[in-house]
Design a protein around this motif. Structure first.
Motif, PDB file in Angstrom:
ATOM      1  N   UNK A  20     -10.622 -36.335 -36.638  1.00  0.00           N
ATOM      2  CA  UNK A  20     -11.082 -37.584 -36.549  1.00  0.00           C
ATOM      3  C   UNK A  20     -11.131 -36.783 -34.470  1.00  0.00           C
ATOM      4  N   UNK A  21     -11.882 -37.296 -33.574  1.00  0.00           N
ATOM      5  CA  UNK A  21     -12.275 -37.240 -32.232  1.00  0.00           C
ATOM      6  C   UNK A  21     -11.196 -37.048 -31.406  1.00  0.00           C
ATOM      7  N   UNK A  22     -10.776 -36.547 -31.168  1.00  0.00           N
ATOM      8  CA  UNK A  22      -9.381 -36.751 -29.947  1.00  0.00           C
ATOM      9  C   UNK A  22      -9.996 -36.842 -28.682  1.00  0.00           C
ATOM     10  N   UNK A  23      -9.806 -38.150 -28.632  1.00  0.00           N
ATOM     11  CA  UNK A  23     -10.271 -38.812 -26.863  1.00  0.00           C
ATOM     12  C   UNK A  23      -9.239 -38.580 -26.329  1.00  0.00           C
ATOM     13  N   UNK A  24     -10.118 -37.253 -25.179  1.00  0.00           N
ATOM     14  CA  UNK A  24      -8.699 -37.048 -23.820  1.00  0.00           C
ATOM     15  C   UNK A  24      -9.173 -38.199 -22.693  1.00  0.00           C
ATOM     16  N   UNK A  25      -7.772 -38.869 -23.013  1.00  0.00           N
ATOM     17  CA  UNK A  25      -7.558 -40.704 -22.560  1.00  0.00           C
ATOM     18  C   UNK A  25      -7.229 -40.503 -21.314  1.00  0.00           C
ATOM     19  N   UNK A  26      -6.472 -39.700 -21.071  1.00  0.00           N
ATOM     20  CA  UNK A  26      -4.853 -39.764 -19.950  1.00  0.00           C
ATOM     21  C   UNK A  26      -3.645 -38.147 -19.548  1.00  0.00           C
ATOM     22  N   UNK A  27      -3.950 -37.873 -19.114  1.00  0.00           N
ATOM     23  CA  UNK A  27      -3.413 -36.998 -18.806  1.00  0.00           C
ATOM     24  C   UNK A  27      -2.393 -37.249 -17.201  1.00  0.00           C
ATOM     25  N   UNK A  28      -0.852 -36.430 -17.562  1.00  0.00           N
ATOM     26  CA  UNK A  28       0.315 -36.884 -16.076  1.00  0.00           C
ATOM     27  C   UNK A  28      -0.130 -35.865 -16.176  1.00  0.00           C
ATOM     28  N   UNK A  29       0.306 -35.911 -14.348  1.00  0.00           N
ATOM     29  CA  UNK A  29       1.036 -34.549 -13.579  1.00  0.00           C
ATOM     30  C   UNK A  29       1.910 -34.951 -12.928  1.00  0.00           C
ATOM     31  N   UNK A  30       2.798 -33.606 -12.200  1.00  0.00           N
ATOM     32  CA  UNK A  30       3.710 -34.278 -11.484  1.00  0.00           C
ATOM     33  C   UNK A  30       3.390 -35.363  -9.675  1.00  0.00           C
ATOM     34  N   UNK A  31       2.429 -35.232  -9.673  1.00  0.00           N
ATOM     35  CA  UNK A  31       1.445 -36.002  -8.757  1.00  0.00           C
ATOM     36  C   UNK A  31       0.459 -36.801  -8.939  1.00  0.00           C
ATOM     37  N   UNK A  32      -0.518 -37.759  -8.300  1.00  0.00           N
ATOM     38  CA  UNK A  32      -1.517 -38.227  -8.504  1.00  0.00           C
ATOM     39  C   UNK A  32      -2.857 -37.331  -7.818  1.00  0.00           C
ATOM     40  N   UNK A  33      -2.300 -36.803  -7.370  1.00  0.00           N
ATOM     41  CA  UNK A  33      -3.352 -35.856  -6.710  1.00  0.00           C
ATOM     42  C   UNK A  33      -3.527 -34.458  -7.651  1.00  0.00           C
ATOM     43  N   UNK A  34      -2.939 -33.809  -8.243  1.00  0.00           N
ATOM     44  CA  UNK A  34      -2.712 -32.842  -9.275  1.00  0.00           C
ATOM     45  C   UNK A  34      -3.342 -33.958 -10.584  1.00  0.00           C
ATOM     46  N   UNK A  35      -2.977 -34.461 -10.337  1.00  0.00           N
ATOM     47  CA  UNK A  35      -3.009 -35.022 -12.367  1.00  0.00           C
ATOM     48  C   UNK A  35      -5.135 -35.510 -11.516  1.00  0.00           C
ATOM     49  N   UNK A  36      -5.549 -35.589 -10.881  1.00  0.00           N
ATOM     50  CA  UNK A  36      -7.104 -35.893 -10.626  1.00  0.00           C
ATOM     51  C   UNK A  36      -7.857 -34.819 -10.856  1.00  0.00           C
ATOM     52  N   UNK A  37      -7.523 -33.840 -10.557  1.00  0.00           N
ATOM     53  CA  UNK A  37      -7.674 -32.912 -10.483  1.00  0.00           C
ATOM     54  C   UNK A  37      -8.039 -32.216 -11.463  1.00  0.00           C
ATOM     55  N   UNK A  38      -6.999 -32.335 -12.210  1.00  0.00           N
ATOM     56  CA  UNK A  38      -6.085 -32.103 -13.477  1.00  0.00           C
ATOM     57  C   UNK A  38      -8.016 -32.775 -14.309  1.00  0.00           C
ATOM     58  N   UNK A  39      -7.791 -34.195 -13.890  1.00  0.00           N
ATOM     59  CA  UNK A  39      -8.316 -34.971 -15.605  1.00  0.00           C
ATOM     60  C   UNK A  39      -9.618 -34.688 -14.566  1.00  0.00           C
ATOM     61  N   UNK A  40     -10.690 -34.016 -14.252  1.00  0.00           N
ATOM     62  CA  UNK A  40     -11.833 -33.504 -13.639  1.00  0.00           C
ATOM     63  C   UNK A  40     -12.157 -32.566 -14.227  1.00  0.00           C
ATOM     64  N   UNK A  41     -10.669 -30.842 -14.155  1.00  0.00           N
ATOM     65  CA  UNK A  41     -11.084 -30.117 -14.906  1.00  0.00           C
ATOM     66  C   UNK A  41     -11.127 -30.087 -16.446  1.00  0.00           C
ATOM     67  N   UNK A  42      -9.981 -30.991 -16.917  1.00  0.00           N
ATOM     68  CA  UNK A  42     -10.085 -30.526 -18.024  1.00  0.00           C
ATOM     69  C   UNK A  42     -10.328 -31.983 -19.188  1.00  0.00           C
ATOM     70  N   UNK A  43     -11.247 -32.602 -18.097  1.00  0.00           N
ATOM     71  CA  UNK A  43     -12.480 -33.499 -18.869  1.00  0.00           C
ATOM     72  C   UNK A  43     -11.968 -35.093 -20.009  1.00  0.00           C
ATOM     73  N   UNK A  44     -10.385 -35.265 -18.646  1.00  0.00           N
ATOM     74  CA  UNK A  44      -9.351 -36.587 -19.165  1.00  0.00           C
ATOM     75  C   UNK A  44     -10.619 -37.963 -18.585  1.00  0.00           C
ATOM     76  N   UNK A  45     -10.075 -38.983 -19.170  1.00  0.00           N
ATOM     77  CA  UNK A  45     -11.118 -40.374 -18.713  1.00  0.00           C
ATOM     78  C   UNK A  45     -10.091 -40.487 -17.361  1.00  0.00           C
ATOM     79  N   UNK A  46      -8.310 -40.561 -17.667  1.00  0.00           N
ATOM     80  CA  UNK A  46      -7.467 -41.099 -16.597  1.00  0.00           C
ATOM     81  C   UNK A  46      -6.543 -40.133 -16.736  1.00  0.00           C
ATOM     82  N   UNK A  47      -6.078 -40.221 -15.098  1.00  0.00           N
ATOM     83  CA  UNK A  47      -5.009 -39.814 -14.701  1.00  0.00           C
ATOM     84  C   UNK A  47      -4.426 -40.327 -14.015  1.00  0.00           C
TER      85      UNK A  47
END
Lengths: 396, 396, 396, 396
Positions: free
Chosen positions: D39-66
């Protein structure tokens, strides 16, 4: 032609097998290595099971006299030191006789197959006031003595834990013969007494007294070919492997947890069924400020870690023992020329003869040997009861 | 009380330093290890530079007699073997005298500081018809003998390349004294003769004759404190380090490429300025079917790779030498009990006395020592000329 | 959804083989490891030898676009970085075109098969003013960077000598196919260019410029089966091994002595015919105050010896790289979780993109690649002439 | 532009710490390594404890959504796979919700801090019929998979014993902060759950089910500085080390003996207070026909001994894993290029997605995670009762 004041001490050696060879080497070599020597050991008399074997052993090992009766050694007033290198079940009788005759005694390990015999031996040497030593020679590996020095100087802080192993593979082959080492009535136990006690001795030497154990013991090979000859050739397949077999009634593997009096904890594994491990005596000791690791198969080396090293340059360092380390001045002029089995016995002889001539204390002595038997006894009981048991106290 | 037919051979040892100690140990221990022994070496007479030193050496090393004049050893008709363990520049004079007196000779390495002396020594022993051996003892490490066995049996195929090192660190400290080892008129050369020749000997033993070399030589430390005493304590800082200094006129490092007659290629590095390397004699040999690696600092072990192993289980295996390997029946009963420096000298003595009593050939002999000097000479010329040079042929 | 100020940089990758895989991994992973990242590399376009291969490579390696013509990458104004991961003989043409188009360039090693091409490439990137890097990735192993740090900080003193190896075994089997790596017109040289240049790069990185060399080169296997397919499967036996064979016209082994501008000396061995050595890149560096040893097969570790350690605790220590060491903050949270090949390429990408976005210098660049070719050229001439030759100067 | 038939699978990752990084790497890299990918795993959404951390994590780890609320991931019908990389005490709630929503689940280890939660999780995934895996990633080290292969093929015979360790040193410094890993209400246990369970998993994978244990547990450091920030930086000294401290209520060391259902015996040691040991996961397995040894710190290597080797060439061989070994075709083209931590997670992702898309079984799954908790529970009871206790049976 001796003109110096170094005393000559006459030795009577009982047993001309592998251990007889190692001890003879030590007597010849000790003054060559440690000079001025505490004494010149004179290879006076060797005893074997009959006159012919004894005569050959004398020629081979450089003894002046030979006898087929070990009691002749005890009775000879010219002999100062009795060295016992026989199977385990004869140690007590010989040692007690030697003590009563006022001889200093070096006895091979384990001290005896039973706690009762070990206790009697300690009582005998104490009453006689002679020097006594039990030959747990691995303490004398320079790297092991260095480990002890580091610990005593606090260089790895307070000891937290100990993990020791003694692994060999010479009994892994089921066609190996049923030698005395597999018979409880001669050996007392199997792996435990034969090699496990070496680790117990190292644990006591390096960490301290053991208060409780929690063990499993296991026999892997339940019968072996009856032995064709009398020799103790470790690991050789018997030519009569297809012939009749006898029952093994000793342990092939012992595993135990250890609780030390000073609060440290640990574990021990010993087996002679570990293919590819030859004389794999290892210990790893974790302290509050560092770690020590030793593997006898690479016995020139001690690995040590100090947490005080710079943050970007911390790691286990491999120290090759040499002149800067315990016993090093007497051994070879640079590290890694090579510590062999012989050197451990040469150092053992050095410390023993220092005790004999200078009146210094020597360890491990019969009390250490007795304590080791108490621990071995606790291991057996623990394995039977499947629970932690306390080590019995010394009662001599 | 000897009753067997094993001959007793009287040995005269010249030199009571580190090498005197090692050889004395070998004489005492050889029959203990190899039994029936080819001979019982009798420690008959030891010579040192004066009577007092000689007397002490005799007591320490177990010799019956002592002398302050090595010529007394040569002249004594009861002595059968002369053992030369003196600094390099005295080898030729002693060996030629001993040969003329009909003594069998064991001579420390390197055979001599110059090609001319080595050649003269070979001529002398040939004319006298005596047994002669040069003590490149590292051939006698059981693991090295096992490497040779593998190669001879074709188990790694045809040899393609050899990479050898001998690294120590005892001369890395510039406050170490200007001992004879740093003086060309006594030692002949520095690192090259002292330790580099050991690797040359191993290369010849394992791969074959060397036809050409291409070398660099380098001196790192150009002056050292004049020595306060006469001792040859490797690597110790001199107490007079702040006092007057003298010039070092030998090499600290030698690097050379090697071309073998059989088409193999290789390289060699030797230095005594490699911090942390103690007696780091290593070789790696690539063959068409496998690889061998050896490191003397872990001398119980030989690493070997066979390309015939299953595809999912190929790797360098670590073989611990023991009874199943060369000389193993005479040594210790299981692997990894421990081969030390002493064992290499005990085996050397065994092979030497076999040659003396059984008339078998022994290697390395004075011809090997002479060839090694020819190679060392080529290395020096190559380093001076910065080009590949061919090794000169034997002309005795 | 990117909201930060981290720039996105579009990359065009030419070549979808093993190196394409490694570089793609680096682009995806770099920001995950090093955060805030200097850039977010966008996998924009991948080029392969035809459209079909390119399309598959794009899906596999996560590229947005694909092309069967590498010139499309050069011509695309949206692409900022060109990454060249093709066989050696195409590097110059692609790199020069990319430079002329104003692209920053990351080029696989060796820079080019000839000195002339390497020189032309350096000229082109200099004229264009673009960032350029040659992918000698082993510099980026954290333990290698740590070795450099120790040396720069003087912690092993002045460097005296260097011994480097690069040993593999994938060409030891004569049934391995005649891939482009064995053909001089494509590869330029054999072992020397393929792996020997990695060691040259490490020697220059760690010790300094090389002024002269003295070499031997050797071909062991002179013909190999013609290759059935196009793939570059290192070491696999060809199914057509019994079919027609072609001539190998490159070296299987290179041995050279090294003379450095700063007075240090050294040696280098490289071969792909060393059974049991897989990616055995090692170096040992002796300094006046210590020693460093590295073996890439155990690349998490660096061994280092400091002579300033206490006399009874000196030894090579094994440092596992982690957060306390170069690049460690970006990698894994504790040492020994594991540095793989990927990490060396991730760090390489990090340093390259720092140079692209921050204008910092990056090494090794095309000048380093050109110098390495000059040294390789000197090695070839030295081996032909059997004498020491000097390295030609840079003339761009 | 994907044109192939390889399915794209949308992943929702909960947790953007160290494990989030490792899993993101695995999703990006898996198709690069294993091709054609399951399969091709698609990095769809990443969740973190708040929106800001999640947004940064998405950029860093290549996720489409946070998202700052992990429940959004569960509720999203486009997400097929939920990946749980949060502290232990949140695993059950998230996993049960995800199962109820029909998501396939990859959950970090240990499965849960209590047996009850682990049991509930297994019940939930069974009822939902989803694919479930617990991330004991060390099974995926190629050398560990090779060990399993050797054992399954009978190449070391019947297993007799197992000795496992997991030693780290990041908690040896008493000034390290009181992170959640030292708090029983979050972590469940200390060393036992954090790292000891990895060894339990390896023991079950390699030897078989564990029937009884006999343990000691120990806390060395009883209080630590309260943590200044929220981060989980392993081993870093806290800047507030001189400030207020809190109580440690978990174990620093666990030692246990093991009894396997198939008759084998063994032992396990785990501690994070072993200076100089970084990620020292080792096991040694003795069989009737051979021995296996593994040390994760040198994870490219597996050591194996076969008693069927020739008598003069037996030894532990060091096998470097590569294309000839499990997973090797997908990894790097030759051995020793380097297996890092990332590779273990890439392989884990490969096997997980094979299960998701091909319907194959995957291990270790939630039943394995639950069994491991039952064993951990038995270890705790045994240590309290100082006797051997049996492992409770699975009751789901």
């Amino acid at each position: 032609m001796t003109t110096s004041s170094i005393p000559q001490i006459n030795v009577g050696l009982i047993g001309g097998g592998f251990m007889g060879k190692a001890h003879s080497l030590a007597y010849a070599a000790m003054p060559m290595f440690f000079w001025p020597a505490p004494a010149i050991p004179v290879r006076h008399t060797i005893a074997e099971v009959n006159e012919g074997l004894a005569r050959t052993a004398a020629e081979r090992f450089g003894f002046q006299n030979s006898t087929g009766d070990w009691r002749r050694v005890i009775e000879d007033p010219n002999i100062h030191v009795v060295d016992i290198a026989t199977p385990n079940n004869s140690h007590a009788e010989i040692a007690i006789a030697a003590a009563q005759a006022g001889k200093h005694i070096l006895c091979e390990k384990p001290l005896a197959p039973t706690v009762a015999e070990a206790k009697a031996m300690l009582g005998a040497v104490r009453r006689a006031g002679v020097v006594h030593m039990v030959a747990f020679n691995y303490r004398r590996t320079p790297a092991v003595a260095l480990a002890r020095k580091y610990i005593e100087e606090g260089r790895i802080g307070r000891v937290l834990s100990f993990r020791g192993t003694y692994l060999q593979d010479w009994s892994a082959d089921p066609s190996g013969p049923l030698s005395w080492r597999f018979q409880k009535d001669i050996a007392g136990s199997g792996t435990l007494g034969d090699i496990g006690t070496h680790v117990v001795d190292l644990a006591r030497y390096l960490v301290g007294e053991i208060s409780a154990v929690n063990a499993m013991m296991h026999t892997y090979i339940h019968e072996r070919p009856l032995q064709s000859g009398g020799a103790d050739k470790l690991g050789a397949s018997d030519k009569n492997a297809s012939g009749p077999k006898g029952k093994v009634d000793v342990d092939d593997e012992v595993l135990t947890l250890l609780r030390f009096e000073n609060g440290a904890v640990g574990s021990l594994e010993a087996t002679r069924n570990a293919w590819g491990r030859n004389n794999y005596i290892t210990f790893e000791i974790h302290g509050t400020e560092g770690t020590i690791f030793f593997n006898y198969e690479r016995r020139d080396e001690l690995q040590v870690f100090f947490n005080s090293d710079p943050a970007d340059a911390r790691g286990l360092r491999t120290v090759y023992t040499g002149p800067a380390h315990p016993y090093g001045e007497g051994l070879w002029p640079i590290p890694a020329l090579g510590i062999g089995y012989g050197e451990t016995k040469i150092i053992e002889a050095y410390d023993f003869f220092r005790a004999v001539t200078e009146g210094t204390a020597v360890r491990p002595n019969f009390e250490d040997g007795y304590k080791t038997e108490l621990i071995a006894d606790a291991i057996v009981r623990s394995a039977q009861q499947r629970r932690e048991v306390e080590v019995e106290p010394v009662t001599v």
